[in-house]
Design an enzyme around this catalytic site. Structure first.
Site, mmCIF file in Angstrom:
data_model
loop_
_atom_site.group_PDB
_atom_site.id
_atom_site.type_symbol
_atom_site.label_atom_id
_atom_site.label_comp_id
_atom_site.label_asym_id
_atom_site.label_seq_id
_atom_site.Cartn_x
_atom_site.Cartn_y
_atom_site.Cartn_z
ATOM 1 C CE LYS A 147 -3.293 2.578 2.930
ATOM 2 N NZ LYS A 147 -4.151 2.578 4.130
ATOM 3 C CG ASP A 155 -5.591 7.810 4.826
ATOM 4 O OD1 ASP A 155 -6.519 8.474 4.318
ATOM 5 O OD2 ASP A 155 -5.756 6.758 5.475
ATOM 6 C CE LYS A 173 -6.669 8.552 8.317
ATOM 7 N NZ LYS A 173 -7.321 7.453 9.022
ATOM 8 C CG ASP A 204 -1.951 5.119 4.988
ATOM 9 O OD1 ASP A 204 -1.786 4.032 5.574
ATOM 10 O OD2 ASP A 204 -3.046 5.496 4.522
ATOM 11 C CG ASP A 222 -9.953 7.358 6.899
ATOM 12 O OD1 ASP A 222 -8.903 7.335 6.231
ATOM 13 O OD2 ASP A 222 -9.992 7.541 8.132
ATOM 14 C CD GLU A 247 -6.778 5.196 2.595
ATOM 15 O OE1 GLU A 247 -7.758 5.272 3.352
ATOM 16 O OE2 GLU A 247 -5.626 4.975 3.003
ATOM 17 N NE ARG A 268 -10.976 -1.333 3.904
ATOM 18 C CZ ARG A 268 -11.546 -1.556 5.080
ATOM 19 N NH1 ARG A 268 -12.685 -2.232 5.168
ATOM 20 N NH2 ARG A 268 -10.975 -1.135 6.198
HETATM 21 N N1 BES Z 1 -4.293 4.297 6.952
HETATM 22 C C1 BES Z 1 -5.445 4.065 7.738
HETATM 23 C C2 BES Z 1 -5.186 3.044 8.846
HETATM 24 C C3 BES Z 1 -4.476 3.552 10.057
HETATM 25 C C4 BES Z 1 -5.101 4.416 10.939
HETATM 26 C C5 BES Z 1 -3.216 3.125 10.337
HETATM 27 C C6 BES Z 1 -4.433 4.848 12.075
HETATM 28 C C7 BES Z 1 -2.551 3.533 11.465
HETATM 29 C C8 BES Z 1 -3.166 4.407 12.336
HETATM 30 C C9 BES Z 1 -6.570 3.523 6.875
HETATM 31 O O1 BES Z 1 -6.610 4.003 5.581
HETATM 32 C C10 BES Z 1 -7.821 3.917 7.541
HETATM 33 O O2 BES Z 1 -8.079 5.086 7.622
HETATM 34 N N2 BES Z 1 -8.601 2.952 8.000
HETATM 35 C C11 BES Z 1 -9.809 3.218 8.678
HETATM 36 C C12 BES Z 1 -10.820 2.200 8.215
HETATM 37 C C13 BES Z 1 -12.207 2.499 8.680
HETATM 38 C C14 BES Z 1 -12.737 3.743 8.001
HETATM 39 C C15 BES Z 1 -13.066 1.315 8.365
HETATM 40 C C16 BES Z 1 -9.556 3.093 10.184
HETATM 41 O O3 BES Z 1 -8.803 2.200 10.582
HETATM 42 O O4 BES Z 1 -10.071 3.915 10.925
HETATM 43 ZN ZN ZN Z 2 -4.834 4.684 4.811
HETATM 44 MN MN MN Z 3 -7.687 5.853 5.490
#
Ligand code: BES
Ligand code: ZN
Ligand code: MN
Length: 495
Positions: free
Chosen positions: A267, A272, A279, A290, A349, A351, A353
């Protein structure tokens, strides 16, 4: 830095410094004992004066010990002999190297490698020594005055007990150097600010690797190429960004190894923000990390090519920013992925996947023997496992076992999480083949289940490195994980 292995007695080493261990209550290690005898008991005498007891992290630098050929002897506290384990070994190596940094020594021979560590062989100890040394040398920024003088160390030799161990130690030194070079590349890319490290920058890094190494070829797919392939999921993430997305494809060993490749998918979200599902502001800067999955793929290519591993390896890096904009995708949008499956974007968010699913579909054209994706995918994984283990999900028990084992030897550990079809229904959508989020429960599992729908029954593993790819707080910075795990896994495949 130069590394070497040598057998022979510590008092005969003609170097600037010899490093030996002392256990608690002034118990001398074998190498320290030898030096004590050679010096006519001077070493023991100094300890009895109370300057050092052998507690962990203690160090004592002695100059001109009688009847030795070295300029200095560095005594390193190792704690209680019975408790000397992985963590203590790492602690002692680091303490020794930190103490050396404050000295003028340019070349050292360490005998810490002779100390028995429960369940660990010589190779493990040699690897840890190199890792400790390279990590201490790494600095993201140009050295500042208050960092103190940079280490003047130029050469490190590991002492081994007998000549029979030399080949083993020398081979391990090469492996460890290549692995740390890859890990440090991943760390460095992760640490770069997001206005520098864009998708185009990552593409240039891949091209630079290929320019350095004839066994690597690189192909960069642009927006138009991805449109032609029907990568509607990947492209939807890039809609809100002014930076063009890239699909970076690296190939190593294709000429020489005609077997089916191992494919690594990383990835590469270079920032992000969450997109329209923005966020919160706190710690948002950390979302520059990210792209650490992408960085780990590049780092692994660096290590594998430096080691000339006889393997066919493909790396696929879908890279984009995730930003809000008038043109950005919105909650409720439905996109069609390259596989033809439709996705309802309920949260912009989620994104990672969306990028990965198209990259995984693209991977199929290589007829991989194994696909491993690496992604800072979910905050839920950080809640589940914290920062010590990466989350491992796999549809293939043998692959999972091999990856877990590679994590154990390198200390770059992973922990297996369930990948069960029962979780799939959380991704049901009334409007498309699936939604891109699965609700509050088991967020890292439903993210893995989403990816699983695109790999289907190919042998596949997913590493969620959201908790392990970087550290927060005072030591904020990328770790370079899981490059050590990946390189060790690949080495085992060809062993
Ligand atoms: N890059 C983030 C995951 C992440 C968040 C990694 C905080 C490390 C610390 C990912 O793209 C994301 O935002 N995931 C969301 C998914 C949710 C919207 C289902 C998450 O984990 O909040
Ligand atoms: Zn992300
Ligand atoms: Mn995200």
């Amino acid at each position: 830095m130069e590394y070497a292995a040598k057998s022979g007695s510590p008092e005969k080493q003609r170097v600037a410094c010899v490093i030996v261990g002392v256990f608690e209550h002034r118990r001398l290690s074998d190498a320290a004992e030898t030096l004590d005898k050679a010096s006519g008991g001077v070493l023991g005498g100094i300890l009895r004066r109370g300057d050092m007891d052998g507690k962990p992290e203690q160090t004592l630098l002695l100059h001109n010990l009688p009847n030795t050929l070295c300029d200095r002897v560095l005594l390193v506290g190792c704690g209680k002999e019975r408790e000397f384990d992985d963590a203590r070994y790492r602690q002692a190596s680091r303490a020794a190297l930190r103490a050396l940094r404050r000295s003028g020594a340019r070349d050292v021979t360490t005998y810490l490698t002779e100390l028995p560590v429960r369940g660990r062989d010589l190779a493990w100890k040699v690897r840890e020594t190199v890792v400790a040394c390279e990590e201490l040398r790494y600095r993201f920024h140009a050295p500042k005055e208050e960092d103190g003088p940079d280490t003047r160390l130029r050469s490190l030799t590991v002492g081994v007990e007998s000549r029979r161990d030399l080949d083993d130690a020398e081979a391990t030194l090469l492996t460890a150097q290549a692995t740390t070079a890859g890990t440090l590349l991943a760390r460095h890319l992760g640490n770069l600010p997001p206005n520098v490290c864009t998708p185009s920058y990552l593409a240039d890094q891949a091209l630079a690797l290929a320019a350095d190494n004839p066994a690597i070829t690189v192909q960069i797919l642009e927006t138009a190429d991805m449109e032609a392939l029907g990568m509607g999921a990947l492209l939807s993430v890039a809609r809100g960004s002014r930076q063009p997305p890239k699909l970076i494809v690296l190939e190593y060993g294709a000429e020489t190894h005609k077997n089916r490749p191992v494919v690594l998918v990383g990835k590469g979200v270079t920032f992000d923000s969450g997109g329209i599902s923005l966020k919160p502001g706190a710690a948002m800067d950390e979302m520059k990390f990210d792209m650490c999955g992408a960085a780990s793929v590049l780092g692994t290519f660096k290590a594998v090519s430096q080691l000339k591993l006889p393997i066919h390896l493909v790396g696929i890096i879908p890279s984009s920013e995730n930003l809000p904009d008038g043109n950005a995708s919105k909650p409720g949008d439905i996109v069609t992925s390259m596989s033809g499956k439709t996705i309802e974007i309920l949260n912009t968010d989620a994104e990672g996947r969306l990028l990965l699913c198209d990259a995984l579909t693209y991977a199929k054209r290589y007829e991989p023997q194994v696909i491993i994706d690496i992604a800072t995918l979910t905050g839920a994984c950080v809640i589940a496992l914290g920062s010590h283990a990466s989350g491992l999900f796999s549809n293939d028990p043998a692959l999972a076992k091999a990856l877990l084992a590679a994590g154990e030897v390198t200390g770059d550990r992973a922990w297996q999480m369930p990948l069960w079809p029962e979780y799939q229904k959380q991704l049901d959508s009334n409007f498309a083949d699936m939604a891109n989020i699965g609700g509050r429960e088991a967020g890292s599992v439903t993210a893995a289940c989403f990816l699983w729908r695109f790999v289907e029954d190919q042998r596949w593993a997913h590493l969620d490195i959201a908790g392990t790819a970087w550290k927060s707080g005072k030591d904020k910075g990328a770790t370079g994980r899981p490059v050590p795990l990946l390189v060790e896994y690949l080495r085992q495949q060809v062993a």
